[in-house]
Write an enzyme that holds these catalytic residues in place. Sequence first.
Site, mmCIF file in Angstrom:
data_model
loop_
_atom_site.group_PDB
_atom_site.id
_atom_site.type_symbol
_atom_site.label_atom_id
_atom_site.label_comp_id
_atom_site.label_asym_id
_atom_site.label_seq_id
_atom_site.Cartn_x
_atom_site.Cartn_y
_atom_site.Cartn_z
ATOM 1 N N GLU A 210 0.761 -1.284 0.003
ATOM 2 C CA GLU A 210 -0.141 -0.073 0.082
ATOM 3 C C GLU A 210 0.970 1.212 -0.177
ATOM 4 O O GLU A 210 0.653 2.273 -0.743
ATOM 5 C CB GLU A 210 -1.055 -0.033 1.133
ATOM 6 C CG GLU A 210 -2.156 -0.833 1.259
ATOM 7 C CD GLU A 210 -1.518 -2.211 1.989
ATOM 8 O OE1 GLU A 210 -0.358 -2.724 1.824
ATOM 9 O OE2 GLU A 210 -2.405 -2.948 2.542
ATOM 10 N N ARG A 266 3.547 -0.837 15.790
ATOM 11 C CA ARG A 266 2.509 -0.076 16.494
ATOM 12 C C ARG A 266 3.030 0.314 17.710
ATOM 13 O O ARG A 266 2.351 1.093 18.368
ATOM 14 C CB ARG A 266 1.519 -1.261 16.847
ATOM 15 C CG ARG A 266 2.101 -2.627 17.360
ATOM 16 C CD ARG A 266 1.030 -3.589 17.374
ATOM 17 N NE ARG A 266 1.467 -4.930 17.582
ATOM 18 C CZ ARG A 266 1.918 -5.800 17.193
ATOM 19 N NH1 ARG A 266 2.273 -5.440 15.867
ATOM 20 N NH2 ARG A 266 2.453 -7.021 17.753
ATOM 21 N N GLU A 351 -3.641 -6.293 17.177
ATOM 22 C CA GLU A 351 -2.726 -6.788 16.511
ATOM 23 C C GLU A 351 -1.560 -7.489 17.611
ATOM 24 O O GLU A 351 -0.635 -8.329 17.128
ATOM 25 C CB GLU A 351 -1.733 -5.612 15.612
ATOM 26 C CG GLU A 351 -0.995 -6.254 14.429
ATOM 27 C CD GLU A 351 -0.577 -5.239 13.473
ATOM 28 O OE1 GLU A 351 0.293 -4.542 13.838
ATOM 29 O OE2 GLU A 351 -0.798 -5.477 12.326
#
Length: 544
Positions: A210, A266, A351
Site C-alpha cells: 500500500e 505499532r 495486533e
Amino acid sequence: MLTEMQEWKALAKHYDEISALHLRDLFKAEPDRAGRFALEAAGLFLDYSKNRITGVTMEKLVGFAEAVNLRGAIDAMFSGGRINETENRPVLHVALRNRTGSPITVDGQDVMPEVNSVLSRMSDLAQKIRSGEWRGYCGVPIRNIVNIGIGGSHLGPAMACEALKAFSNRDISVRFVSNVDGADFVEQTHDLNPADTLFIIASKTFTTDETMTNARTARAWCLRALADERAVARHFVAVSTNAQKVVEFGIDEANMFRFWDWVGGRYSLCSAIGLPLMIAIGPDNFMSMLDGFHAMDRHFAETETGQNMPVILALLGIWYNNFFGAQSHAILPYAQALSRFPAYLQQADMESNGKSIGRDGKKVGWQTGPIIWGEPGTNGQHAFYQLIHQGTKLIPADFIGFCRPNHDLTVHHDKLIANLLAQTEALAFGKTSEEVAADGVSDRLVPYKTFEGNRPTNTILAEQLSPRTLGSLIALYEHKVFVQGVVWNIYSFDQWGVELGKKLAGRILDEIESDAEPELSHDSSTNELIRRYRARKRWDQSTV
Ligand code: F6P
C-alpha cells in the site's frame, strides 16, 4: 497451563462467589471505595472503583500476576532481552523515550547515542520546515506535509496530530495517506501544490505494498508538475529501518530517518515515525510528549504490582475477559481531539494480543485479546450506548476526560464532563424498576425504562490534553497490552496473522490484471468473484 494454576482456580471460585454482587451493594458496603480503588501516576488519575471487584478480587488478581512472573517479564523487556522470540528481536520502544540518558543496550551496544542523534536530525528538519528555511525545488517554503504510511506507520502520528492540534503550527497542514484505495491519495492531494508539499514515506520495512504504491503515485504526481528528478530530494524524505530499499526507491540516504528492528510498528510513534507530528507541534512539544511516555515507563518499571496503573488496568481487563466472558472493551474518550485514539488502540491491542498460539507453540485454552472499539463522547451516547446500558452483552469501558479544555468554550467543557460522569454513574448504578415506577411510569413501560446497572467502567482523568499527558496515556495502554500478553502467555510483538492475506492478494492481483483469461484454482466463491470483477472491469474500461 494457565487454567491449571491454583491462582486461576482461586479466581474462578472467587468469580462464582462475587459475580452476582451489584455495584450498588459494593458501594453501600464500602463507603471509602472511591479512595481505595484509585491511583495517580505520570499525570493521570485512575478511578477504578466502579468495577465489579472487592479488595479480595484485587489481591487475587495481583497474586496471579506475580505467580506468572510479571516482574521478570518487565525486567526482561527493559533490559533488552529478545522477548519478541518469533522474530528474534528485543522490544525496546522504551529506549525511544528514555529521557535520563542512561544506557540501554542491545547486544552489548548502547542504543541511546543513535536514538538521540535521530531525534536531533528530526528536530533540525522540523525547525527548518516550520521556519520556512527548507525550500521546495522551486524555492518556496514547504506548507503541506503528506505522510504516506499504513498501520503503525500511520495510526500513531495521525492520532497524535489530531489529539494535539491545539499545539500545532496552523500554517502547515499535515495530511495522511494510508489506504491503497486511490481515493485516499486523490482526496488528500486534490487541493495541494507540489511546489510547497513534502512527502514523508514512512515504512519500517519499505516493502509494504500500500505504502509503496502510494509513494510511487506521489512521486509521479510531484514530477508531473516539477518535471525534474532532482526535485525528489527537496520533496521526499523517508522514515524506515531499510536503507537499501529507501535508496532503491530514489530517496537519498541523507533524507532518510532511521529506526531499528527492535521498535515494533505499532509502538513506533516516539521514533522517526513521529516526524509529521514533530513538524506539526514543534520539537519542544514532541520532547514533552516523550517526557510523558517516560514518566509512565518509569512508573510501570518501578512500581509494585498492586499500585501499578498499567498492571491494574490489565488485570481488570483479564477479570472481565477471562472470568465474566466479556468479548470486547470500549475506549470512550470525552475529547473530540482523541477521535482517532480508539482506532490507534485497536492496532496496539488487537495486533499485539489477537493470538491463539501460546509460547509453547500450542493452542491456548483461554480467551486472549478482546475486541477494542470506541468513539468519542458525547457522540457515542447518541449512537451505541443504548447497547452498553441495556443490551445483553457486558462491555467494560474506559472513560477518558480532561479537567481543562484546550479552548475557551468552558460552558461546553462542563457539559462534556458532566456527561462523562453521568454515564459512568448510570452504567454502574442504573435505575431500579421501583425507582422507575415511582416516576409515575405505566406498568407496561416499567421494564423498558429500567436500567439494570452493574456495568463496569474505569475513569481516567488528567488535567489537560497536553503533549505530556498524551505520552503518558499512550504508554499506559502500551504497558497494559504487554501485561495481558504476559499473563495470557502469548507473544505480543509479532503479527503473523497479517501475512496470508498479503500473499493471496498478490496472487489475485496477477489474475485480475492478466490479459489472458486466467486459470483460476481458488474455491468456487473466490473464482466467481474474480470473474465477475474482471468482466465488469473490462466493461467499465470500454465505456470510459
Ligand atoms: O501488515 C501489518 C503491518 O506489518 C503492521 O504491523 C505495520 O505497522 C504495518 O504493516 C506497516 O508496516 P511498515 O511500516 O513496514 O510499512
